[in-house]
Design a protein around this motif. Sequence first.
Motif, PDB file in Angstrom:
ATOM      1  N   VAL A 108       0.847  -1.192   0.000  1.00 41.88           N
ATOM      2  CA  VAL A 108       0.000   0.000   0.000  1.00 41.88           C
ATOM      3  C   VAL A 108       0.879   1.238   0.000  1.00 41.88           C
ATOM      4  O   VAL A 108       1.556   1.538   0.975  1.00 41.88           O
ATOM      5  CB  VAL A 108      -0.952  -0.001   1.214  1.00 41.88           C
ATOM      6  N   ASN A 109       0.858   1.929  -1.136  1.00 41.92           N
ATOM      7  CA  ASN A 109       1.638   3.156  -1.291  1.00 41.92           C
ATOM      8  C   ASN A 109       1.047   3.927  -2.464  1.00 41.92           C
ATOM      9  O   ASN A 109       1.207   3.537  -3.620  1.00 41.92           O
ATOM     10  CB  ASN A 109       3.109   2.834  -1.566  1.00 41.92           C
ATOM     11  N   LYS A 110       0.362   5.019  -2.170  1.00 45.72           N
ATOM     12  CA  LYS A 110      -0.324   5.741  -3.248  1.00 45.72           C
ATOM     13  C   LYS A 110       0.647   6.469  -4.176  1.00 45.72           C
ATOM     14  O   LYS A 110       0.248   6.926  -5.248  1.00 45.72           O
ATOM     15  CB  LYS A 110      -1.353   6.711  -2.680  1.00 45.72           C
ATOM     16  N   GLU A 111       1.914   6.564  -3.796  1.00 45.39           N
ATOM     17  CA  GLU A 111       2.909   7.217  -4.667  1.00 45.39           C
ATOM     18  C   GLU A 111       3.431   6.274  -5.741  1.00 45.39           C
ATOM     19  O   GLU A 111       3.955   6.718  -6.765  1.00 45.39           O
ATOM     20  CB  GLU A 111       4.086   7.744  -3.825  1.00 45.39           C
ATOM     21  N   THR A 112       3.320   4.976  -5.522  1.00 41.04           N
ATOM     22  CA  THR A 112       3.801   4.017  -6.520  1.00 41.04           C
ATOM     23  C   THR A 112       2.872   4.034  -7.736  1.00 41.04           C
ATOM     24  O   THR A 112       1.669   3.826  -7.593  1.00 41.04           O
ATOM     25  CB  THR A 112       3.841   2.593  -5.945  1.00 41.04           C
ATOM     26  N   PRO A 113       3.403   4.279  -8.933  1.00 36.32           N
ATOM     27  CA  PRO A 113       2.539   4.301 -10.121  1.00 36.32           C
ATOM     28  C   PRO A 113       1.938   2.928 -10.389  1.00 36.32           C
ATOM     29  O   PRO A 113       2.630   1.913 -10.337  1.00 36.32           O
ATOM     30  CB  PRO A 113       3.474   4.742 -11.251  1.00 36.32           C
ATOM     31  N   MET A 114       0.637   2.914 -10.675  1.00 30.34           N
ATOM     32  CA  MET A 114      -0.066   1.670 -10.957  1.00 30.34           C
ATOM     33  C   MET A 114      -0.466   1.634 -12.432  1.00 30.34           C
ATOM     34  O   MET A 114      -1.128   2.539 -12.927  1.00 30.34           O
ATOM     35  CB  MET A 114      -1.312   1.534 -10.075  1.00 30.34           C
ATOM     36  N   VAL A 115      -0.036   0.567 -13.115  1.00 31.58           N
ATOM     37  CA  VAL A 115      -0.337   0.372 -14.531  1.00 31.58           C
ATOM     38  C   VAL A 115      -1.388  -0.731 -14.658  1.00 31.58           C
ATOM     39  O   VAL A 115      -1.197  -1.832 -14.131  1.00 31.58           O
ATOM     40  CB  VAL A 115       0.933  -0.014 -15.324  1.00 31.58           C
ATOM     41  N   ALA A 116      -2.475  -0.440 -15.356  1.00 33.10           N
ATOM     42  CA  ALA A 116      -3.580  -1.385 -15.483  1.00 33.10           C
ATOM     43  C   ALA A 116      -3.655  -1.974 -16.881  1.00 33.10           C
ATOM     44  O   ALA A 116      -3.388  -1.296 -17.880  1.00 33.10           O
ATOM     45  CB  ALA A 116      -4.895  -0.698 -15.154  1.00 33.10           C
ATOM     46  N   ILE A 117      -4.023  -3.257 -16.937  1.00 40.05           N
ATOM     47  CA  ILE A 117      -4.382  -3.923 -18.184  1.00 40.05           C
ATOM     48  C   ILE A 117      -5.732  -4.600 -17.934  1.00 40.05           C
ATOM     49  O   ILE A 117      -5.830  -5.505 -17.103  1.00 40.05           O
ATOM     50  CB  ILE A 117      -3.344  -4.979 -18.601  1.00 40.05           C
ATOM     51  N   ILE A 118      -6.769  -4.128 -18.612  1.00 43.49           N
ATOM     52  CA  ILE A 118      -8.089  -4.762 -18.564  1.00 43.49           C
ATOM     53  C   ILE A 118      -8.424  -5.130 -20.000  1.00 43.49           C
ATOM     54  O   ILE A 118      -8.657  -4.258 -20.833  1.00 43.49           O
ATOM     55  CB  ILE A 118      -9.161  -3.828 -17.982  1.00 43.49           C
ATOM     56  N   SER A 119      -8.401  -6.430 -20.300  1.00 44.26           N
ATOM     57  CA  SER A 119      -8.430  -6.816 -21.708  1.00 44.26           C
ATOM     58  C   SER A 119      -8.765  -8.288 -21.864  1.00 44.26           C
ATOM     59  O   SER A 119      -8.580  -9.090 -20.939  1.00 44.26           O
ATOM     60  CB  SER A 119      -7.049  -6.544 -22.325  1.00 44.26           C
ATOM     61  N   ARG A 120      -9.255  -8.641 -23.053  1.00 44.27           N
ATOM     62  CA  ARG A 120      -9.194 -10.043 -23.452  1.00 44.27           C
ATOM     63  C   ARG A 120      -7.720 -10.377 -23.657  1.00 44.27           C
ATOM     64  O   ARG A 120      -6.980  -9.617 -24.295  1.00 44.27           O
ATOM     65  CB  ARG A 120      -9.981 -10.265 -24.755  1.00 44.27           C
ATOM     66  N   LEU A 121      -7.277 -11.473 -23.114  1.00 50.78           N
ATOM     67  CA  LEU A 121      -5.854 -11.817 -23.155  1.00 50.78           C
ATOM     68  C   LEU A 121      -5.567 -12.606 -24.437  1.00 50.78           C
ATOM     69  O   LEU A 121      -5.400 -13.816 -24.434  1.00 50.78           O
ATOM     70  CB  LEU A 121      -5.470 -12.613 -21.901  1.00 50.78           C
ATOM     71  N   VAL A 122      -5.513 -11.859 -25.544  1.00 48.73           N
ATOM     72  CA  VAL A 122      -5.279 -12.459 -26.863  1.00 48.73           C
ATOM     73  C   VAL A 122      -4.198 -11.648 -27.573  1.00 48.73           C
ATOM     74  O   VAL A 122      -3.953 -10.484 -27.252  1.00 48.73           O
ATOM     75  CB  VAL A 122      -6.568 -12.490 -27.716  1.00 48.73           C
ATOM     76  N   SER A 123      -3.569 -12.264 -28.562  1.00 47.66           N
ATOM     77  CA  SER A 123      -2.413 -11.647 -29.208  1.00 47.66           C
ATOM     78  C   SER A 123      -2.754 -10.328 -29.895  1.00 47.66           C
ATOM     79  O   SER A 123      -1.932  -9.406 -29.925  1.00 47.66           O
ATOM     80  CB  SER A 123      -1.786 -12.614 -30.212  1.00 47.66           C
ATOM     81  N   SER A 124      -3.975 -10.211 -30.443  1.00 45.03           N
ATOM     82  CA  SER A 124      -4.334  -8.979 -31.146  1.00 45.03           C
ATOM     83  C   SER A 124      -4.347  -7.763 -30.222  1.00 45.03           C
ATOM     84  O   SER A 124      -4.263  -6.623 -30.682  1.00 45.03           O
ATOM     85  CB  SER A 124      -5.704  -9.129 -31.818  1.00 45.03           C
ATOM     86  N   LYS A 125      -4.424  -7.981 -28.922  1.00 44.63           N
ATOM     87  CA  LYS A 125      -4.411  -6.885 -27.950  1.00 44.63           C
ATOM     88  C   LYS A 125      -2.995  -6.466 -27.565  1.00 44.63           C
ATOM     89  O   LYS A 125      -2.810  -5.670 -26.633  1.00 44.63           O
ATOM     90  CB  LYS A 125      -5.192  -7.283 -26.694  1.00 44.63           C
ATOM     91  N   GLY A 126      -1.988  -7.012 -28.262  1.00 44.22           N
ATOM     92  CA  GLY A 126      -0.609  -6.624 -27.987  1.00 44.22           C
ATOM     93  C   GLY A 126       0.021  -7.368 -26.834  1.00 44.22           C
ATOM     94  O   GLY A 126       1.060  -6.946 -26.308  1.00 44.22           O
ATOM     95  N   LEU A 127      -0.574  -8.486 -26.450  1.00 48.87           N
ATOM     96  CA  LEU A 127      -0.053  -9.227 -25.306  1.00 48.87           C
ATOM     97  C   LEU A 127       1.328  -9.817 -25.585  1.00 48.87           C
ATOM     98  O   LEU A 127       2.129 -10.024 -24.661  1.00 48.87           O
ATOM     99  CB  LEU A 127      -1.024 -10.340 -24.900  1.00 48.87           C
ATOM    100  N   ASP A 128       1.639 -10.086 -26.861  1.00 52.46           N
ATOM    101  CA  ASP A 128       2.973 -10.596 -27.169  1.00 52.46           C
ATOM    102  C   ASP A 128       4.040  -9.529 -26.938  1.00 52.46           C
ATOM    103  O   ASP A 128       5.174  -9.849 -26.567  1.00 52.46           O
ATOM    104  CB  ASP A 128       3.032 -11.146 -28.607  1.00 52.46           C
ATOM    105  N   LEU A 129       3.688  -8.254 -27.145  1.00 57.87           N
ATOM    106  CA  LEU A 129       4.641  -7.170 -26.825  1.00 57.87           C
ATOM    107  C   LEU A 129       4.917  -7.141 -25.328  1.00 57.87           C
ATOM    108  O   LEU A 129       6.073  -7.021 -24.893  1.00 57.87           O
ATOM    109  CB  LEU A 129       4.089  -5.816 -27.273  1.00 57.87           C
ATOM    110  N   ILE A 130       3.863  -7.234 -24.542  1.00 57.22           N
ATOM    111  CA  ILE A 130       4.019  -7.206 -23.084  1.00 57.22           C
ATOM    112  C   ILE A 130       4.823  -8.413 -22.618  1.00 57.22           C
ATOM    113  O   ILE A 130       5.728  -8.295 -21.776  1.00 57.22           O
ATOM    114  CB  ILE A 130       2.637  -7.156 -22.406  1.00 57.22           C
TER     115      ILE A 130
END
Length: 481
Positions: free
Chosen positions: A289-311
């Motif tokens: 718990v630390n509100k200063e830490t940047p939080m990155v979200a991914i809300i997605s269908r987990l498929v290759s067309s969504k760029g998941l291979d890049l991640i």
Amino acid sequence: MIKVLFAAAEGTPFIKTGGLADVIGSLPKALQQKDLDIRVVLPKYKTIPLQWKETMRPIKSIMVSLGWRTQYCGIEVFDYEGISFYFIDNEYYFGREGLYGYEDDGERFAFFSRAILEILPHIDFQPDILHCHDWHTALVSVFLKSHYKNNGFYQGIKTIYTIHNLMYQGVFPHSILADLLGLDDQYFTIDTLEYHGQINYMKGGIIFSDLLTTVSKTYAEEIQSPYFGETLDGLLRKRKKHLYGIVNGIDYDTYNPNTDPYIPSNYVRSLQKKGINKEKLQELLGLPVNKETPMVAIISRLVSSKGLDLIAHVLEDLMALDLQMVVLGTGEEKYENLFRSTAERYPYKLAARIQFDDRLAHQIYAASDLFLMPSRFEPCGIGQLIALRYGSIPVVRETGGLKDTVQSYNEYTQEGNGFSFTHYNAHDMLYTLRRALQYYQDKKIWGRIIKNAIRCDYSWKKSAEEYISLYQCLLHKSDSK
């Protein structure tokens, strides 16, 4: 008053697998508010929650011809937020778990398309326009101009066909042409439904509909090129004078951080209250718990067309950065396993929830600082629009609707509501995310970027006006003939 019947395979709040449902649940409401008579027709699936089924009112039962068959069709209606939703009831076709993926999908949605036309004389509604969506209802235009061309009731009804994702076209064996569709071989040519020796429903919708739309201006241009055109680019170029790109919107009542019942602390422009949502989510997901830490979200269908291979390619590099990642979604097993295993190895850096959870999605939008969406292609995208509404800054690839809705921040003009990269490259994505994280450390600049994001208006107001202009244009052309 213009009368329009929306026809689609899914729509919120009744049944949803993706962004199509969000559009069908929100665009009709925006159009109705502008004094159009808008109604919607959907299949009555088994998996529609009981709370909705219990409120549906039966209108009538009819029989629908499908090739040599005659099939039962129950017609039910439910008025939701001022919109009449009609449901096509047939236990054989729709009394199953889930919506798609059955061997007889070609038959199921051929029946649905035929039923859409057959119910019209029985529901006291003769639309000026049938607005059909994706491959599931593409045959409506084909049937209208074949089986119903000499039926007086249907004379003058126009069709608009919206492509939400060109990848899914509804391709089935040639044998269904006569057997299911009741059409002869004049409809099995390169200029009609024939597609590499098979039948292509979406191709039929593109050819036989009066006007075509897709869900962003950039995507409308992209699909006329071989890379994005999914082998239909030549046909789309041929119909380009009838093809329009109108960016999707979102329902600003549903997605409103000031009133959202799913989030711990409502807010509009308060970074402090957004920080409270972050801390609550960190507690919920077991992150430090630390509100200063940047939080990155991914809300997605987990498929290759969504760029998941890049991640996947740079996930270890991402774990080395000063950030927390939150992933929500389901999809291909390899990506589900990747995020699960990485979360096990980095429990204080990554929280993965491999599930569909609408409440948690709202909480993640409200808590996160950055929203990662590096799609290979993206017809429109809904996630980045919701993220902007909640002040979660999108990091996207410049394609389709992402290019149309996210403008990269310019430190000299102080304009821009997010960050973007052009090439489909993992290290370009990583560089862009690092750039965003640098700006995050400067609270003055970051506050400006959030202000730019929240000021964006991606409600349906402007896009609804564009649809109305198209409707008027189509009907005016019809009247002037």
